[in-house]
Design a protein around this motif. Structure first.
Motif, PDB file in Angstrom:
ATOM      1  N   LEU A 176       0.821  -1.209   0.000  1.00 27.56           N
ATOM      2  CA  LEU A 176       0.000   0.000   0.000  1.00 27.56           C
ATOM      3  C   LEU A 176       0.856   1.261   0.000  1.00 27.56           C
ATOM      4  N   ALA A 177       1.973   1.237   0.729  1.00 29.57           N
ATOM      5  CA  ALA A 177       2.851   2.405   0.766  1.00 29.57           C
ATOM      6  C   ALA A 177       3.451   2.684  -0.607  1.00 29.57           C
ATOM      7  N   ALA A 178       3.746   1.630  -1.363  1.00 27.01           N
ATOM      8  CA  ALA A 178       4.304   1.817  -2.706  1.00 27.01           C
ATOM      9  C   ALA A 178       3.314   2.508  -3.635  1.00 27.01           C
ATOM     10  N   LEU A 179       2.017   2.368  -3.339  1.00 29.39           N
ATOM     11  CA  LEU A 179       0.974   2.967  -4.184  1.00 29.39           C
ATOM     12  C   LEU A 179       0.499   4.317  -3.665  1.00 29.39           C
ATOM     13  N   SER A 180       1.007   4.776  -2.525  1.00 28.19           N
ATOM     14  CA  SER A 180       0.497   6.002  -1.906  1.00 28.19           C
ATOM     15  C   SER A 180       0.815   7.215  -2.765  1.00 28.19           C
ATOM     16  N   ALA A 181      -0.168   8.123  -2.851  1.00 29.03           N
ATOM     17  CA  ALA A 181      -0.019   9.328  -3.670  1.00 29.03           C
ATOM     18  C   ALA A 181       0.243  10.581  -2.842  1.00 29.03           C
ATOM     19  N   ASP A 182      -0.016  10.521  -1.551  1.00 29.00           N
ATOM     20  CA  ASP A 182       0.220  11.690  -0.713  1.00 29.00           C
ATOM     21  C   ASP A 182       0.617  11.238   0.681  1.00 29.00           C
ATOM     22  N   GLU A 183       0.894  12.220   1.543  1.00 27.39           N
ATOM     23  CA  GLU A 183       1.371  11.920   2.888  1.00 27.39           C
ATOM     24  C   GLU A 183       0.353  11.121   3.698  1.00 27.39           C
ATOM     25  N   THR A 184      -0.940  11.459   3.553  1.00 26.67           N
ATOM     26  CA  THR A 184      -1.972  10.780   4.334  1.00 26.67           C
ATOM     27  C   THR A 184      -2.041   9.300   3.974  1.00 26.67           C
ATOM     28  N   GLN A 185      -2.017   8.976   2.693  1.00 24.76           N
ATOM     29  CA  GLN A 185      -2.043   7.576   2.282  1.00 24.76           C
ATOM     30  C   GLN A 185      -0.784   6.844   2.756  1.00 24.76           C
ATOM     31  N   PHE A 186       0.323   7.536   2.682  1.00 23.10           N
ATOM     32  CA  PHE A 186       1.578   6.921   3.135  1.00 23.10           C
ATOM     33  C   PHE A 186       1.507   6.563   4.616  1.00 23.10           C
ATOM     34  N   LEU A 187       1.028   7.493   5.426  1.00 24.12           N
ATOM     35  CA  LEU A 187       0.942   7.234   6.864  1.00 24.12           C
ATOM     36  C   LEU A 187      -0.092   6.151   7.170  1.00 24.12           C
ATOM     37  N   GLY A 188      -1.180   6.103   6.403  1.00 24.88           N
ATOM     38  CA  GLY A 188      -2.146   5.019   6.590  1.00 24.88           C
ATOM     39  C   GLY A 188      -1.533   3.659   6.312  1.00 24.88           C
ATOM     40  N   ALA A 189      -0.731   3.572   5.232  1.00 21.86           N
ATOM     41  CA  ALA A 189      -0.047   2.316   4.932  1.00 21.86           C
ATOM     42  C   ALA A 189       0.951   1.955   6.027  1.00 21.86           C
ATOM     43  N   VAL A 190       1.631   2.957   6.571  1.00 26.58           N
ATOM     44  CA  VAL A 190       2.589   2.707   7.647  1.00 26.58           C
ATOM     45  C   VAL A 190       1.872   2.177   8.888  1.00 26.58           C
ATOM     46  N   ALA A 191       0.633   2.628   9.131  1.00 29.40           N
ATOM     47  CA  ALA A 191      -0.129   2.107  10.264  1.00 29.40           C
ATOM     48  C   ALA A 191      -0.381   0.605  10.112  1.00 29.40           C
ATOM     49  N   VAL A 192      -0.624   0.144   8.887  1.00 33.20           N
ATOM     50  CA  VAL A 192      -0.790  -1.286   8.641  1.00 33.20           C
ATOM     51  C   VAL A 192       0.531  -2.011   8.900  1.00 33.20           C
ATOM     52  N   ILE A 193       1.642  -1.420   8.469  1.00 37.39           N
ATOM     53  CA  ILE A 193       2.958  -2.002   8.745  1.00 37.39           C
ATOM     54  C   ILE A 193       3.175  -2.126  10.250  1.00 37.39           C
ATOM     55  N   ALA A 194       2.737  -1.108  10.997  1.00 41.21           N
ATOM     56  CA  ALA A 194       2.898  -1.146  12.460  1.00 41.21           C
ATOM     57  C   ALA A 194       2.165  -2.330  13.069  1.00 41.21           C
TER      58      ALA A 194
END
Length: 577
Positions: A93-111
């Motif tokens: 999901l982080a590889a597909l993120s288009a902005d900071e919010t999507q990136f942080l959401g993907a990082v939450a899944v990684i967490a």
């Protein structure tokens, strides 16, 4: 019959170490490289990636109570498998993120994935698989964290060659594939629950003679295998001092994990590959420290070792705040890794020493929930201070101050006070009431002594008892050896014998033995044990653990050997006069 469990236990350590290698090499230690690559490509503020790292650490800690509960209920294999899949999904999901919010959401899944397949559940698995070798297991298990640091140069090379989005997809594939295979050796089900029982007190003095009964519970809670429940642990100062020491240590560890690469690459203008190599060198030193602790952890004072490592960490951070030479900074990072490796396993081992094994997953989970505050604070603190006028030097000074607080916490740390098991009012036995009234209570003193651990008195003034070489177990001797005899009596219990075998010195310390008594036990100086207040009925329990007979002890006490003593007894025994 003993080879199977031992072999399967060590495979748990191997599988857990592989999982930690993947997690640290591709996530934790690599986040500094990700920060450089992601911000350069997207133009996002460095604080976005730093916040993402904090989210991973926060989730890894705050979800730990739930993870520990799940490990105690369904076993670590299922928990770790879910974690590997979640981590892989998060990177995709982080590889597909288009902005900071999507990136942080993907990082939450990684967490979420990091918490379920990370150090906390794997520690639970290793301790349950190898309870008698837990310090060594805890020293070898985190070797995966250090080995993961060696992968950072490869991650940096992939980022430079393929970009961060393609690298993230590759990381997702590796986490899913390797994680599921390595996790297949973990336990498939939760351990059978151990009935809890409150620990009994060890009075400063034994019951006064003649023969007063002591506390109703003769066994010693955590020292005899009866482990501490979560509520009892939370009410003890020991739990919170461990949290303080562990948490402040991780403030510096997490900050260095994220900021060592930016410190060298941005602040000192070194190539990214060189900064990655510095992380690898730090990880090698950490691995060395962990192995050394695993080998010597049960032979040294864990509290003092932890305090010493915190002192070294404080000094290293002050050096990093004051020097600008790149080689000195790399050397300081290596020393930091060594201190980190030496300290890491013993902080977990001390929890098993102090609170036992049966509720270890839950207690460790709650501990990590609080300790995670340090994991989150470190990166954010350095990010904020580095952006200010003081830059990285001010940030390193702040980390040194926090580490000094942890040093004080470890110096103040003591074993938890034992909670007495109180007799209900009016529950004293009829025999005890008659003794209080001065009446004579006939009984088999020796049988009762062995059965209940109650001290007894002899009249040492009797001339018939004053023979050279005869150890009279009178009232004074009983009081002198009370704690040591209590410890010997606890060895009736199978779990207690296992705990004693895993850490004899620590077990002696729990019962408050004097230095001379502790030395006599550890060196198996049988005669000294009697001289220091040991009852032969109690001392014999330790001898049986070592495979010795009563005839062996008789040979020791008479200056002969077991065979000669046995032959003398069969011939009618010794004749005096």
């Amino acid at each position: 019959m003993r080879r199977g469990p031992a072999r399967s236990g060590w495979w748990v350590v191997v599988g857990g170490s592989v999982l930690l290698t993947v997690q640290n090499g591709l996530i934790m230690a690599a986040f500094g490289a990700y920060l450089v690559a992601v911000t350069a490509d997207t133009g996002w503020a460095a604080g976005v990636v730093a916040l993402g790292y904090a989210v991973v650490q926060l989730g890894n800690g705050f979800i730990a109570p739930l993870t520990g509960w799940a490990c105690d209920r369904v076993g670590t294999r299922l928990v770790a498998a879910c974690g590997s899949l979640l981590g892989a999904t998060g990177f995709a999901l982080a590889a597909l993120s288009a902005d900071e919010t999507q990136f942080l959401g993907a990082v939450a899944v990684i967490a979420l994935g990091c918490s379920a397949s990370g150090i906390m559940p794997l520690t639970v698995a290793a301790v349950q698989a190898l309870p008698q070798r837990r310090t060594l297991a805890l020293g070898l298990l985190p070797s995966g964290i250090a080995l993961g640091g060696l992968a950072v140069p490869l991650v940096a090379l992939a980022l430079e060659s393929f970009g961060w989005r393609a690298t993230f997809v590759g990381v997702a594939v590796v986490i899913a594939g390797v994680g599921l295979v390595a996790g297949s050796v973990l336990p498939t089900r939760a351990p059978a629950p151990v009935p809890a029982r409150p620990p009994a007190a060890i009075p400063d003095e034994p019951p006064s003679c003649p023969g007063r009964a002591g506390p109703a519970g003769a066994d010693i809670g955590a020292d005899t295998g009866a482990d501490t429940a979560l509520g009892t642990a939370l009410r003890s100062g020991t739990f919170w001092l461990l949290v303080a020491g562990h948490g402040t240590a991780l403030v510096a560890v997490s900050a260095m994990n994220l900021h060592l690469v930016p410190l060298l690459a941005h602040h000192h203008a070194l190539p990214l590959a060189v900064a990655g190599a510095a992380v690898a060198a730090m990880s090698i030193a950490q691995l060395l420290g962990q192995v050394v602790t695993g080998l010597i952890g049960d032979r040294v004072d864990k509290r003092r070792l932890a305090a010493g490592c915190m002192a070294v960490q404080t000094a290293v951070l002050l050096v990093m705040a004051s020097v600008s030479d790149a080689r000195a900074l790399v050397a300081a990072a290596v020393v930091h890794g060594l201190a980190w490796g030496l300290r890491g396993p013993i902080m977990t081992a001390m929890r098993t020493d102090y609170f036992g094994l049966s509720s270890f997953g839950t207690i460790m989970g709650w501990s990590m929930g609080f300790v995670s505050l340090g994991l989150v604070t470190g990166p954010l603190l350095v990010t904020a201070l580095e952006a200010g006028p003081g830059g990285y030097p001010a940030a390193m000074q702040a980390l040194a101050a926090v580490s000094a607080v942890g040093l004080v916490a470890f110096l103040l740390l003591r074993r938890p006070a034992l909670v007495p098991e109180r007799r209900p009012r009016g529950a004293a036995s009829e025999a005890a009431r008659r003794r209080d009234a001065g009446a004579t209570v006939p009984d088999d003193r020796n049988a009762r002594n062995v059965r209940k651990g109650i001290t007894m008195c002899n009249d040492a003034g009797d001339p018939a008892l004053q023979r050279p070489g005869t150890y009279v177990f009178d009232g004074a001797t009983s009081r002198r050896g009370y704690r040591m005899n209590k410890m010997f009596m606890s060895l009736r219990d199978t779990a207690s014998r296992a705990t004693f075998g895993a850490d004899e010195a620590g077990y002696c310390d729990r019962f408050g033995l004097t230095p001379d008594q502790r030395r006599a036990v550890l060196e198996r100086d049988w005669t000294a044990m009697l001289e220091l207040g040991g009852s032969i009925f109690y001392v014999y329990k330790l001898a049986m653990m070592d495979g010795h007979s009563m005839q062996y002890l008789g040979g020791v006490f008479t200056g002969t050997d077991e065979e000669s003593f046995t032959a003398a007894m069969r011939a009618g025994g010794r004749r005096d006069g």
